[in-house]
Write a protein that holds these residues in place. Structure first.
Motif, mmCIF file in Angstrom:
data_model
loop_
_atom_site.group_PDB
_atom_site.id
_atom_site.type_symbol
_atom_site.label_atom_id
_atom_site.label_comp_id
_atom_site.label_asym_id
_atom_site.label_seq_id
_atom_site.Cartn_x
_atom_site.Cartn_y
_atom_site.Cartn_z
ATOM 1 N N MET A 111 -174.803 137.891 32.580
ATOM 2 C CA MET A 111 -175.353 136.531 32.216
ATOM 3 C C MET A 111 -175.868 135.890 33.692
ATOM 4 O O MET A 111 -174.952 136.044 34.507
ATOM 5 N N ASP A 112 -176.958 135.314 33.704
ATOM 6 C CA ASP A 112 -177.570 134.661 35.001
ATOM 7 C C ASP A 112 -176.784 133.236 34.826
ATOM 8 O O ASP A 112 -176.170 132.924 34.224
ATOM 9 N N SER A 113 -177.256 132.398 36.134
ATOM 10 C CA SER A 113 -176.530 131.006 36.313
ATOM 11 C C SER A 113 -177.435 130.086 35.461
ATOM 12 O O SER A 113 -177.364 128.844 36.285
ATOM 13 N N GLN A 114 -178.498 130.513 34.928
ATOM 14 C CA GLN A 114 -179.252 129.330 34.170
ATOM 15 C C GLN A 114 -178.582 128.873 33.007
ATOM 16 O O GLN A 114 -177.734 129.524 32.229
ATOM 17 N N GLN A 115 -178.620 127.623 32.700
ATOM 18 C CA GLN A 115 -178.003 126.841 31.723
ATOM 19 C C GLN A 115 -178.937 125.928 31.053
ATOM 20 O O GLN A 115 -179.195 124.937 31.808
ATOM 21 N N ASP A 116 -179.199 126.110 29.903
ATOM 22 C CA ASP A 116 -180.316 125.005 29.085
ATOM 23 C C ASP A 116 -179.702 124.423 27.971
ATOM 24 O O ASP A 116 -178.895 124.813 27.373
ATOM 25 N N VAL A 117 -180.101 123.305 27.757
ATOM 26 C CA VAL A 117 -179.638 122.397 26.811
ATOM 27 C C VAL A 117 -180.797 121.982 25.939
ATOM 28 O O VAL A 117 -181.757 121.371 26.788
ATOM 29 N N CYS A 118 -180.915 122.251 24.507
ATOM 30 C CA CYS A 118 -182.057 121.673 23.756
ATOM 31 C C CYS A 118 -181.250 120.865 22.714
ATOM 32 O O CYS A 118 -180.737 121.393 21.855
ATOM 33 N N LEU A 119 -181.834 119.450 22.428
ATOM 34 C CA LEU A 119 -181.227 118.809 21.475
ATOM 35 C C LEU A 119 -182.480 118.211 20.372
ATOM 36 O O LEU A 119 -183.198 117.731 21.096
ATOM 37 N N TYR A 120 -182.137 118.347 19.308
ATOM 38 C CA TYR A 120 -183.200 118.043 18.293
ATOM 39 C C TYR A 120 -182.571 117.073 17.160
ATOM 40 O O TYR A 120 -181.778 117.209 16.434
ATOM 41 N N SER A 121 -183.350 115.820 17.354
ATOM 42 C CA SER A 121 -183.018 114.706 16.451
ATOM 43 C C SER A 121 -181.563 114.340 16.457
ATOM 44 O O SER A 121 -181.180 113.823 15.515
ATOM 45 N N ARG A 122 -180.897 114.829 17.260
ATOM 46 C CA ARG A 122 -179.309 114.292 17.674
ATOM 47 C C ARG A 122 -178.607 115.266 16.200
ATOM 48 O O ARG A 122 -177.495 114.811 16.058
ATOM 49 N N LEU A 182 -177.784 125.675 23.104
ATOM 50 C CA LEU A 182 -177.476 125.998 24.644
ATOM 51 C C LEU A 182 -177.450 127.316 25.000
ATOM 52 O O LEU A 182 -177.149 128.131 24.038
ATOM 53 N N CYS A 183 -177.900 127.657 26.081
ATOM 54 C CA CYS A 183 -177.782 129.148 26.580
ATOM 55 C C CYS A 183 -176.773 128.642 27.904
ATOM 56 O O CYS A 183 -176.779 127.622 28.518
ATOM 57 N N GLY A 184 -176.376 130.028 28.453
ATOM 58 C CA GLY A 184 -175.384 129.902 29.828
ATOM 59 C C GLY A 184 -174.060 129.604 29.188
ATOM 60 O O GLY A 184 -173.255 129.207 30.277
ATOM 61 N N ILE A 185 -173.590 129.731 28.188
ATOM 62 C CA ILE A 185 -172.242 129.383 27.472
ATOM 63 C C ILE A 185 -171.212 130.610 27.705
ATOM 64 O O ILE A 185 -171.684 131.646 27.359
ATOM 65 N N GLU A 186 -170.215 130.394 28.553
ATOM 66 C CA GLU A 186 -169.219 131.403 28.535
ATOM 67 C C GLU A 186 -168.065 131.671 27.641
ATOM 68 O O GLU A 186 -167.827 132.411 27.241
ATOM 69 N N GLU A 187 -167.531 130.323 27.127
ATOM 70 C CA GLU A 187 -166.597 130.280 26.444
ATOM 71 C C GLU A 187 -166.587 128.912 25.524
ATOM 72 O O GLU A 187 -166.645 127.868 26.065
ATOM 73 N N VAL A 188 -166.043 128.776 24.564
ATOM 74 C CA VAL A 188 -165.639 127.688 23.589
ATOM 75 C C VAL A 188 -164.197 127.372 23.983
ATOM 76 O O VAL A 188 -163.401 128.341 23.410
ATOM 77 N N GLU A 189 -163.851 126.329 24.515
ATOM 78 C CA GLU A 189 -162.738 126.089 24.976
ATOM 79 C C GLU A 189 -161.828 125.436 23.823
ATOM 80 O O GLU A 189 -160.830 125.695 23.643
ATOM 81 N N SER A 190 -162.564 124.447 23.059
ATOM 82 C CA SER A 190 -161.944 123.868 21.779
ATOM 83 C C SER A 190 -163.005 123.301 21.024
ATOM 84 O O SER A 190 -163.921 123.156 21.438
ATOM 85 N N PHE A 191 -162.557 123.238 19.863
ATOM 86 C CA PHE A 191 -163.523 122.438 18.971
ATOM 87 C C PHE A 191 -162.840 121.815 17.945
ATOM 88 O O PHE A 191 -161.821 122.220 17.305
ATOM 89 N N THR A 192 -163.416 120.692 17.464
ATOM 90 C CA THR A 192 -162.942 119.828 16.194
ATOM 91 C C THR A 192 -164.236 119.469 15.524
ATOM 92 O O THR A 192 -165.416 119.554 16.294
ATOM 93 N N GLU A 193 -164.154 118.587 14.561
ATOM 94 C CA GLU A 193 -165.380 118.056 13.955
ATOM 95 C C GLU A 193 -165.972 116.887 14.739
ATOM 96 O O GLU A 193 -166.973 116.265 14.529
ATOM 97 N N GLU A 194 -165.031 116.488 15.794
ATOM 98 C CA GLU A 194 -165.488 115.063 16.706
ATOM 99 C C GLU A 194 -165.842 115.671 18.284
ATOM 100 O O GLU A 194 -166.502 115.060 18.818
ATOM 101 N N GLN A 195 -165.559 116.851 18.410
ATOM 102 C CA GLN A 195 -165.586 117.252 20.012
ATOM 103 C C GLN A 195 -165.526 118.759 20.083
ATOM 104 O O GLN A 195 -164.678 119.362 19.579
ATOM 105 N N ILE A 196 -166.648 118.969 20.760
ATOM 106 C CA ILE A 196 -166.538 120.764 21.328
ATOM 107 C C ILE A 196 -166.625 120.631 22.774
ATOM 108 O O ILE A 196 -167.418 120.057 23.415
ATOM 109 N N THR A 197 -165.756 121.529 23.213
ATOM 110 C CA THR A 197 -165.746 121.464 24.902
ATOM 111 C C THR A 197 -165.730 123.111 25.059
ATOM 112 O O THR A 197 -165.421 123.976 24.348
#
Length: 88
Positions: free
Chosen positions: A1-12, A17-32
């Motif tokens: 994986m390269d060091s590029q990290q992009d985020v695209c948001l569509y109508s909220r 996202l790309c460049g993600i290494e790991e999902v640290e935690s997630f709930t219905e209110e927050q994803i880290t």
């Protein structure tokens, strides 16, 4: 994986996202997430991980996205410390 990290948001309602290494935690209110450029927090309602590829680091999220921000683990732990002191 390269060091590029992009985020695209569509109508909220959808985020890719790309460049993600790991999902640290997630709930219905927050994803880290851990990315190649640092930690990311995504806040909202009814958040769901639609797909995540560990091979290419692509992540797709759906839900009502209120905000997202980059942070260091130290910053995040300090914020939690302050909040826990306020709500003992």
């Amino acid at each position: 994986m390269d060091s590029q990290q992009d985020v695209c948001l569509y109508s909220r309602k959808r985020m890719e996202l790309c460049g993600i290494e790991e999902v640290e935690s997630f709930t219905e209110e927050q994803i880290t997430l851990s990315s190649v450029l640092g930690m990311i927090a995504i806040d909202g309602k009814n958040l769901k991980i639609e797909s995540f590829s560990t091979e290419n680091g692509e992540l797709k999220i759906i839900g009502d996205i209120d905000s997202f921000y980059y942070y260091t683990k130290k910053d995040h732990n300090e914020k939690r410390g302050i909040m826990s002191k306020l709500f003992k």
